[in-house]
Write a protein that holds these residues in place. Structure first.
Motif, PDB file in Angstrom:
ATOM      1  N   SER A   1      28.264  11.549 -30.066  1.00 11.67           N
ATOM      2  CA  SER A   1      29.138  10.488 -30.586  1.00 11.67           C
ATOM      3  C   SER A   1      30.131  11.005 -31.634  1.00 11.67           C
ATOM      4  N   TYR A   2      30.029  12.260 -32.016  1.00  9.73           N
ATOM      5  CA  TYR A   2      30.930  12.832 -33.019  1.00  9.73           C
ATOM      6  C   TYR A   2      32.028  13.667 -32.367  1.00  9.73           C
TER       7      TYR A   2
ATOM      8  N   ARG B   1      35.802  16.732 -28.632  1.00 13.29           N
ATOM      9  CA  ARG B   1      34.362  16.807 -28.386  1.00 13.29           C
ATOM     10  C   ARG B   1      34.108  17.640 -27.145  1.00 13.29           C
TER      11      ARG B   1
ATOM     12  N   ARG C   1      41.101  14.324 -32.193  1.00 13.89           N
ATOM     13  CA  ARG C   1      39.685  14.621 -32.417  1.00 13.89           C
ATOM     14  C   ARG C   1      39.119  15.105 -31.095  1.00 13.89           C
TER      15      ARG C   1
ATOM     16  N   ARG D   1      21.763  21.970 -33.407  1.00 13.00           N
ATOM     17  CA  ARG D   1      22.144  20.764 -34.141  1.00 13.00           C
ATOM     18  C   ARG D   1      21.357  20.687 -35.432  1.00 13.00           C
TER      19      ARG D   1
ATOM     20  N   LEU E   1      27.539  19.369 -31.934  1.00 13.75           N
ATOM     21  CA  LEU E   1      27.677  17.995 -32.429  1.00 13.75           C
ATOM     22  C   LEU E   1      26.859  17.015 -31.612  1.00 13.75           C
ATOM     23  N   ASN E   2      26.469  15.945 -32.252  1.00 14.22           N
ATOM     24  CA  ASN E   2      25.902  14.807 -31.544  1.00 14.22           C
ATOM     25  C   ASN E   2      27.009  14.281 -30.627  1.00 14.22           C
TER      26      ASN E   2
ATOM     27  N   LEU F   1      35.526  16.422 -33.697  1.00 16.90           N
ATOM     28  CA  LEU F   1      36.125  17.166 -34.802  1.00 16.90           C
ATOM     29  C   LEU F   1      37.632  17.280 -34.639  1.00 16.90           C
TER      30      LEU F   1
ATOM     31  N   GLU G   1      38.983  20.689 -38.935  1.00 18.24           N
ATOM     32  CA  GLU G   1      37.533  20.839 -39.073  1.00 18.24           C
ATOM     33  C   GLU G   1      37.016  21.995 -38.219  1.00 18.24           C
TER      34      GLU G   1
END
Length: 85
Positions: free
Chosen positions: A20-21, A63, A61, A84, A17-18, A23, A27
């Motif tokens: 800033s994202y 990361r 969420r 990515r 993931l970038n 899950l 997900e």
């Protein structure tokens, strides 16, 4: 730290993931093909090791940390690290 297969799959999904994202567990289940209980156990161990963390915006969420990104690039885990999009 040696990863179990579920931990490597979860960390690989998060590392793709970038920064800033983040899950949700659901997900991550879809991304890894693992059952929810396995994803939750993996996240617990990864977060206790400082390799994953809960995202500050919104509940539940997840990361990857910078340390987690480095760990998943080790040659033994190369197959779990995703590029990515």
């Amino acid at each position: 730290m040696a990863f179990t297969e579920p931990e490597a799959k979860v960390l690989g999904a998060l590392s793709s993931l970038n920064r800033s994202y983040a899950l949700t567990v659901r997900e991550l289940c879809r991304a890894t093909g693992l059952p929810e209980a396995s994803v939750q156990r993996a996240l617990l161990r990864l977060s206790r090791s400082g390799l994953a963390m809960g995202a500050p915006h919104g509940p539940a969420r997840w990361r990857c940390t910078d340390r987690g990104r480095v760990a998943i690039t080790r040659p033994v885990y190369r197959d779990y690290a995703r590029t990515r999009p």
